[in-house]
Scaffold this motif. Structure first.
Motif, short mmCIF file in Angstrom:
data_model
loop_
_atom_site.label_atom_id
_atom_site.label_comp_id
_atom_site.label_asym_id
_atom_site.label_seq_id
_atom_site.Cartn_x
_atom_site.Cartn_y
_atom_site.Cartn_z
N SER A 58 0.78 -1.18 0.01
CA SER A 58 0.11 0.01 -0.14
C SER A 58 0.90 1.12 0.19
CB SER A 58 -0.83 0.00 1.14
OG SER A 58 -1.67 -1.10 1.29
N SER A 59 1.97 1.15 0.84
CA SER A 59 2.76 2.49 0.94
C SER A 59 3.57 2.61 -0.39
CB SER A 59 3.79 2.44 2.09
OG SER A 59 4.62 1.22 1.92
N THR A 60 3.58 1.72 -1.04
CA THR A 60 4.51 1.71 -2.42
C THR A 60 3.71 2.25 -3.57
OG1 THR A 60 5.85 -0.37 -1.76
CG2 THR A 60 5.93 0.49 -4.21
N VAL A 61 2.37 1.94 -3.57
CA VAL A 61 1.60 2.28 -4.60
C VAL A 61 0.73 3.27 -4.79
CG1 VAL A 61 1.49 -0.04 -5.48
CG2 VAL A 61 -0.50 0.83 -3.95
N VAL A 62 0.50 3.92 -3.27
CA VAL A 62 -0.38 4.96 -2.85
C VAL A 62 0.04 6.49 -3.77
CG1 VAL A 62 1.08 5.69 -0.75
CG2 VAL A 62 -1.50 6.17 -0.97
N LEU A 63 1.51 6.46 -3.75
CA LEU A 63 1.88 7.90 -4.34
C LEU A 63 1.58 7.91 -5.92
CD1 LEU A 63 3.36 10.73 -4.24
CD2 LEU A 63 5.57 9.38 -4.45
N PRO A 64 1.99 6.91 -6.48
CA PRO A 64 1.55 6.91 -8.09
C PRO A 64 0.24 7.03 -8.28
CG PRO A 64 2.45 4.76 -7.12
CD PRO A 64 2.76 5.54 -6.23
N ILE A 65 -0.58 6.16 -7.52
CA ILE A 65 -2.08 6.32 -7.72
C ILE A 65 -2.57 7.64 -7.49
CG2 ILE A 65 -4.30 5.21 -6.64
CD1 ILE A 65 -2.95 2.73 -6.49
N ILE A 66 -2.18 8.23 -6.32
CA ILE A 66 -2.86 9.37 -5.93
C ILE A 66 -2.40 10.68 -7.08
CG2 ILE A 66 -2.41 11.55 -4.44
CD1 ILE A 66 -2.28 9.65 -2.23
N LEU A 67 -1.01 10.40 -7.38
CA LEU A 67 -0.80 11.55 -8.63
C LEU A 67 -1.36 11.22 -9.93
CD1 LEU A 67 3.13 11.67 -7.99
CD2 LEU A 67 1.47 13.15 -7.27
N ALA A 68 -1.69 9.92 -10.10
CA ALA A 68 -2.32 9.68 -11.42
C ALA A 68 -3.94 9.94 -11.32
CB ALA A 68 -2.28 7.89 -11.69
N SER A 69 -4.46 9.73 -10.14
CA SER A 69 -5.93 10.06 -9.95
C SER A 69 -6.10 11.56 -10.20
CB SER A 69 -6.34 9.87 -8.69
OG SER A 69 -6.42 8.25 -8.44
N ILE A 70 -5.20 12.50 -9.64
CA ILE A 70 -5.10 13.80 -9.94
C ILE A 70 -5.22 14.16 -11.18
CG2 ILE A 70 -3.93 16.26 -9.31
CD1 ILE A 70 -3.24 15.01 -6.61
N GLY A 71 -4.00 13.56 -12.14
CA GLY A 71 -3.99 13.83 -13.34
C GLY A 71 -5.33 13.29 -14.06
N TYR A 72 -5.80 12.44 -13.70
CA TYR A 72 -7.23 11.89 -14.34
C TYR A 72 -8.32 12.73 -14.28
CZ TYR A 72 -11.27 8.98 -14.60
OH TYR A 72 -12.81 8.52 -14.94
N TYR A 73 -8.55 13.39 -13.01
CA TYR A 73 -9.67 14.45 -12.95
C TYR A 73 -9.23 15.60 -13.57
CZ TYR A 73 -12.22 11.25 -9.38
OH TYR A 73 -12.87 10.31 -8.73
N LEU A 74 -8.07 15.99 -13.60
CA LEU A 74 -8.01 17.12 -14.54
C LEU A 74 -7.90 17.09 -15.82
CD1 LEU A 74 -4.56 18.40 -12.62
CD2 LEU A 74 -6.98 19.34 -12.40
N LEU A 75 -7.50 15.90 -16.36
CA LEU A 75 -7.51 15.76 -17.92
C LEU A 75 -8.91 14.96 -18.48
CD1 LEU A 75 -3.93 14.39 -18.35
CD2 LEU A 75 -4.80 16.58 -18.65
N ARG A 76 -9.58 14.64 -17.50
CA ARG A 76 -10.77 13.92 -18.04
C ARG A 76 -11.95 14.83 -18.72
NH1 ARG A 76 -14.82 10.88 -13.64
NH2 ARG A 76 -14.81 13.17 -13.12
N PRO A 77 -11.82 15.91 -18.17
CA PRO A 77 -12.87 16.94 -18.98
C PRO A 77 -12.52 17.27 -20.43
CG PRO A 77 -12.47 17.83 -16.83
CD PRO A 77 -11.39 16.69 -17.11
N ILE A 78 -11.05 17.34 -20.59
CA ILE A 78 -10.49 17.40 -22.11
C ILE A 78 -10.73 16.28 -22.86
CG2 ILE A 78 -8.23 18.09 -23.29
CD1 ILE A 78 -7.21 19.24 -20.62
N LEU A 79 -10.65 15.16 -22.18
CA LEU A 79 -10.73 13.81 -22.92
C LEU A 79 -12.33 13.79 -23.47
CD1 LEU A 79 -9.61 11.28 -24.19
CD2 LEU A 79 -10.43 10.16 -21.78
N ARG A 80 -13.28 13.97 -22.71
CA ARG A 80 -14.63 14.24 -23.02
C ARG A 80 -15.01 14.98 -23.89
NH1 ARG A 80 -17.28 13.77 -16.82
NH2 ARG A 80 -17.26 11.59 -16.50
N LEU A 81 -14.30 16.38 -23.95
CA LEU A 81 -14.48 17.52 -25.08
C LEU A 81 -14.06 16.82 -26.38
CD1 LEU A 81 -15.26 20.21 -25.65
CD2 LEU A 81 -13.04 21.05 -25.12
N LEU A 82 -12.88 15.94 -26.32
CA LEU A 82 -12.25 15.50 -27.70
C LEU A 82 -13.33 14.48 -28.16
CD1 LEU A 82 -8.36 15.22 -26.82
CD2 LEU A 82 -9.79 16.96 -28.27
#
Length: 398
Positions: A58-82
């Motif tokens: 859990s301690s190993t995967v939590v950081l990349p998952i959090i960073l990827a989740s933040i990127g996902y929520y930031l980029l998802r509106p752009i992907l939906r627009l495309l």
């Protein structure tokens, strides 16, 4: 009409209703349930070492998952627009990745060198700022109403200033020595961080590709009777996290731009660096602005009293624009968290998890609030089923 006290309700029926509410038919069921819960806690404490691999994972995967989740929520509106303009999802993800890579490259080659220059200059000038600030405070205290008390302390400001470089040098030497002693741990932590950063794009790609399918897969795993409630919780949680992350990033960028421009207009040194600091610290509610303004106040005090007044004017204008126009329009009332609650959450999360807790405490609390609110609603529905008297039931809004 005044309600009768609960004590007047038939005592025996109340006991039966409570036991049925808990899922049993007799008092023995309740006692056995409490005994089993205590036994589970004791057993878990004794065999906790079995779960150590899970903790490491859990301690190993939590950081990349959090960073990827933040990127996902930031980029998802752009992907939906495309997708709305009929660009297939894989091609849309590729376009987004190329755009992000280009933006990062632009920042590295254009902004980073200038920012690095300002950081180096600030480090070089810090001893001068520290010396002047210390002597100015000493002069002010010696001429203020506290002069008699201050002089009784027998503080030699000049000695403090002159010994500061030696103390800083000793501190750096001790720090380097400590790092050398714990070099293995340092390298291990650095390797883990680099691996986490490297894996973020891969996790982000699959989140953008299949992220909207994950809630449906999770809901299908639940019993059919729980799926409707789980779907409501998942949608509400997704909306809360999405609104917070997107809104907070946009607000932070706006604050950073306004602070940089404002400080540039009044002629303050290191305007871009102070704007970047304000941008990053603004993601922490209430405490962020206090952290951001501290280095600016020190520079302004050392520069001139008039600069301090100009700084106060710029900072007030930035906060007014943010509080009255930017944050209400971007963030709105998405979280609906009381300011006192936010402060308590920040203090608690910071004590438990450090900087990560301060940054992630508010969205984590918002997510927990969504789950607890829905569970409490289900509790009220279940409670009302076992209470025959209508006046003692919960009122459940539609």
């Amino acid at each position: 009409m005044k309600q009768e006290p609960l004590s007047k309700v038939n005592e025996e029926n109340s006991k039966v209703n409570i036991i049925r509410f808990l899922g049993g038919k007799s008092t023995l069921f309740v006692l056995v349930s409490i005994l089993l819960i205590g036994l589970i806690i004791v057993v878990f404490k004794e065999v906790s070492f079995i779960f150590y691999p899970i903790k490491v994972f859990s301690s190993t995967v939590v950081l990349p998952i959090i960073l990827a989740s933040i990127g996902y929520y930031l980029l998802r509106p752009i992907l939906r627009l495309l997708e709305k303009i009929r660009i297939p999802r894989p091609w849309g993800i590729l376009i987004i990745f190329l755009g992000v890579a280009g933006l990062i490259t632009l920042l590295v080659f254009l902004v980073l060198p200038f920012l690095k220059s300002q950081v180096n200059n600030l480090i070089d000038d810090f001893p001068t700022y520290f010396k002047k600030l210390t002597l100015d405070i000493d002069t002010f205290l010696r001429t203020s109403i506290f002069s008699s008390y201050y002089e009784s302390l027998d503080i030699n400001a000049m000695a403090i200033v002159e010994s500061a470089p030696d103390n800083v040098g000793k501190f750096l030497t001790d720090t380097v020595g400590g790092i050398a002693v714990g070099l293995t741990s340092f390298v291990s932590a650095l390797t883990g961080f680099i691996l986490a950063i490297v894996t973020v794009p891969f996790i982000l790609f699959y989140l953008l590709k299949d992220g909207e399918k994950l809630p449906k897969v999770f809901i299908k795993m639940l019993p059919p009777s729980m799926r409707d409630d789980a779907e409501v919780i998942v949608k509400d949680a997704d909306h809360q996290i999405s609104s917070y992350i997107q809104g907070q990033i946009l607000v932070a960028i706006c604050i950073g731009i306004m602070v940089s421009i404002g400080f540039r207009i009044i002629g303050m040194e290191y305007a871009l660096l102070l704007g970047v600091i304000a941008m990053f610290t603004s993601v922490v509610p209430y405490l962020g602005p206090l952290i951001a303004i501290t280095p600016a106040v020190i520079i302004a005090i050392v520069t001139s009293p008039f600069m301090l007044i100009k700084l106060a004017v710029v900072w007030t204008i930035v906060q007014l624009i943010d509080g009255k126009f930017i944050s209400p329009q971007i963030m709105g009332k998405s979280l609906s968290i009381h300011p006192i609650t936010i402060i308590f959450v920040l203090l608690t999360a910071g004590s438990l998890f450090g900087v990560a807790g301060v940054i992630l405490g508010i969205p984590g609390y918002a997510l927990l609030k969504v789950v607890v609110t829905h569970l409490f609603k289900l509790y009220k529905v279940r409670y009302n089923k076992h209470i025959p008297e209508k006046k003692y039931r919960y009122e459940i809004p539609e």
